[in-house]
Design a protein around this motif. Structure first.
Motif, short mmCIF file in Angstrom:
data_model
loop_
_atom_site.label_atom_id
_atom_site.label_comp_id
_atom_site.label_asym_id
_atom_site.label_seq_id
_atom_site.Cartn_x
_atom_site.Cartn_y
_atom_site.Cartn_z
N ASN A 1 0.81 -1.22 0.00
CA ASN A 1 0.00 0.00 0.00
C ASN A 1 0.85 1.27 0.00
O ASN A 1 0.33 2.36 0.21
N GLY A 2 2.15 1.13 -0.23
CA GLY A 2 3.02 2.30 -0.31
C GLY A 2 3.18 3.03 1.00
O GLY A 2 3.25 4.27 1.03
N ASP B 1 -14.33 1.77 -0.80
CA ASP B 1 -12.89 1.73 -1.06
C ASP B 1 -12.21 0.90 0.02
O ASP B 1 -12.36 1.18 1.21
N LEU B 2 -11.45 -0.13 -0.38
CA LEU B 2 -10.78 -0.99 0.60
C LEU B 2 -9.72 -0.27 1.41
O LEU B 2 -9.23 -0.79 2.41
N LEU B 3 -9.34 0.94 0.99
CA LEU B 3 -8.38 1.72 1.78
C LEU B 3 -9.05 2.31 3.03
O LEU B 3 -8.37 2.78 3.93
N ASP B 4 -10.38 2.28 3.05
CA ASP B 4 -11.13 2.65 4.26
C ASP B 4 -11.08 1.46 5.22
O ASP B 4 -11.55 0.37 4.87
N PRO B 5 -10.53 1.63 6.43
CA PRO B 5 -10.38 0.49 7.33
C PRO B 5 -11.71 -0.16 7.72
O PRO B 5 -11.75 -1.37 8.00
N ARG C 1 -6.19 -6.83 -4.87
CA ARG C 1 -5.49 -6.87 -6.15
C ARG C 1 -4.87 -5.52 -6.55
O ARG C 1 -3.93 -5.47 -7.34
N GLU C 2 -5.40 -4.43 -6.05
CA GLU C 2 -4.83 -3.12 -6.41
C GLU C 2 -5.19 -2.10 -5.35
O GLU C 2 -6.22 -2.21 -4.68
N SER C 3 -4.30 -1.12 -5.19
CA SER C 3 -4.56 -0.04 -4.25
C SER C 3 -3.80 1.19 -4.73
O SER C 3 -3.99 1.65 -5.85
N TYR C 4 -2.89 1.71 -3.90
CA TYR C 4 -2.06 2.83 -4.34
C TYR C 4 -1.04 2.35 -5.36
O TYR C 4 -0.56 1.23 -5.31
#
Length: 423
Positions: A148-149, A269-273, A316-319
């Motif tokens: 996730n960078g 968005d999966l970046l939201d915990p 599969r993808e994020s930042y």
């Protein structure tokens, strides 16, 4: 403590970077936030690795991995030529052995708390936290393999603009105590399509693979079975989105499941915990329904049980980082050679959609080549980003995110740092 290179993230790309870096003689530290190496290939149960035409470019790590895995009987070469059918539990031991063999230092259960770049000394100053202990480290080079960078975020470095498109995650699992002989005979009888169902009887255990999805472009032999389970309320319709199973070396009565697919709303968005956490719960609920489905509808599963649920969501993808070069879909469709090649690939553009009939699998006729500059930060040439955060657009990343490519990314970053150290 001072190091030549520090790698954050001990997954597929990070462990390859650490191994090759240490093998080249660089003073190397690998920092992993969990208690085990391997990421998707161990904790994520993402097996087997999908093979690509690598043209033998930066495949040293994979070659050594096969050698070490064979010592532990943790690998099988399948009838389709795939050499990377791994046992995820044994591979945890294999990777420890590999890094010990090249004297790479590893810190488990450790995360970065602060990172600064010192322009005067041209080194990174790292503050690390292991449980309640703090460590302070200096390094010449950093490799972000965190998926996730996280290191790019701490340094406030740039990312690609996030696409409005996204790929659905998966939560894999293993069922054990299966009568594999009964299941293999049954599935071969009902499915004559050997591009979908393959069975290998020539070894000490039976190896097989089969699949079924809700897409209508293929006549899935298992589709009527799933439809019946939905009709009888054993499964929800969305549970049938994707179903795929693989045998596991040294686990003769078990199968690894590449499912269930976890469906999200378009604005989630999966970046939201909170979304991420809810996705995990959705995945485990789907697994339980699929487990009961298998026991009732599939031959040989009557006495099966859930032996393992993945310890991580299959994202599969994020930042994606802003690198010195951004690899795009056109680079895949119209391949070009670069002066400094990180890896070669022929994997299709493989997008797992959130909506029915929206999956994309665009096969590629030619091998394409990815430059090292896709791994180097546009903000600092001493910082590398490897794995699914590679500098690429959305569709290109969907072709570059596989484990085999990640192995080569990590290796390419380590070798590029080694070359810079020599100059």
């Amino acid at each position: 403590m001072k190091f030549d290179v520090v790698i954050f993230g001990g997954g597929t790309s990070g462990v390859a970077a650490a191994y090759i870096s240490a093998k080249k003689g660089l003073n190397t530290l690998l920092v992993e936030k969990t208690d085990v190496l391997g990421g998707t290939i161990t904790q994520g149960l993402v097996i087997p690795s999908m093979m690509v035409n690598s043209q033998d470019i930066n495949t040293e790590f994979f070659d050594d991995l096969k050698f070490f895995a064979d010592k532990y009987k943790a690998r099988h070469k399948y009838i389709d030529g795939n050499e990377a059918w791994f046992n995820p539990e044994l591979l945890k031991i294999v990777l420890d052995d590999m890094l010990d063999s090249v004297k790479c230092r590893v810190l488990f259960s450790t995360e970065p708390s602060n990172i600064l770049y010192n322009n005067n000394t041209t080194t990174f100053q790292l503050s690390l936290k292991h449980k309640i202990l703090s460590l302070y480290i200096e390094t010449k080079y950093l490799i972000d393999a965190t998926s996730n960078g996280e290191i790019f975020k701490l340094l406030n470095y740039n990312f690609q603009n996030k696409s409005e498109l996204f790929q659905t995650p998966t939560l894999r699992f293993i069922l054990s105590n299966i009568d594999i002989d009964a299941f293999s005979n049954w599935i071969e009888t009902i499915d004559k399509n050997r591009n979908i169902t393959t069975v290998e009887h020539n070894f000490s255990q039976i190896y097989l693979s089969t699949a079924c999805t809700w897409d209508k472009n293929i006549d899935w032999a298992l589709r009527p079975v799933f439809d019946k389970a939905v009709e009888e309320n054993m499964l929800e319709y969305d549970d049938t989105a994707y179903f795929q199973v693989f045998s596991i070396p040294e686990m003769p009565n078990s199968l690894a499941f590449n499912c269930p697919r976890i469906l999200l709303k378009d604005d989630e968005d999966l970046l939201d915990p909170f979304i991420y956490s809810r996705a995990l719960k959705q995945g485990r609920a789907r697994i339980y329904r699929l487990y009961n489905f298998c026991r009732k509808y599939l031959k040989g599963f009557k006495n099966a049980y859930i032996s393992h649920i993945s310890d991580m969501l299959g994202v599969r993808e994020s930042y994606r980082i802003q690198g010195q070069y951004t690899f795009k879909k056109d680079n895949i469709i119209n391949p070009q050679k670069f002066e400094n090649i990180a890896f070669a690939c022929d994997y299709p553009i493989d997008i797992h959609s959130n909506s029915k009939e929206k999956d994309k699998l665009q096969h590629i006729k030619n091998t394409y080549y990815i430059p090292v500059e896709t791994l180097i930060s546009a903000d600092n040439n001493k910082l590398y980003g490897v794995g699914r955060i590679i500098s690429a657009d959305f569709e290109a990343q969907a072709a570059l995110r596989t484990q085999m490519s990640c192995f080569s990314m990590g290796e390419a970053a380590a070798k590029d740092i080694y070359k810079k150290q020599l100059n």
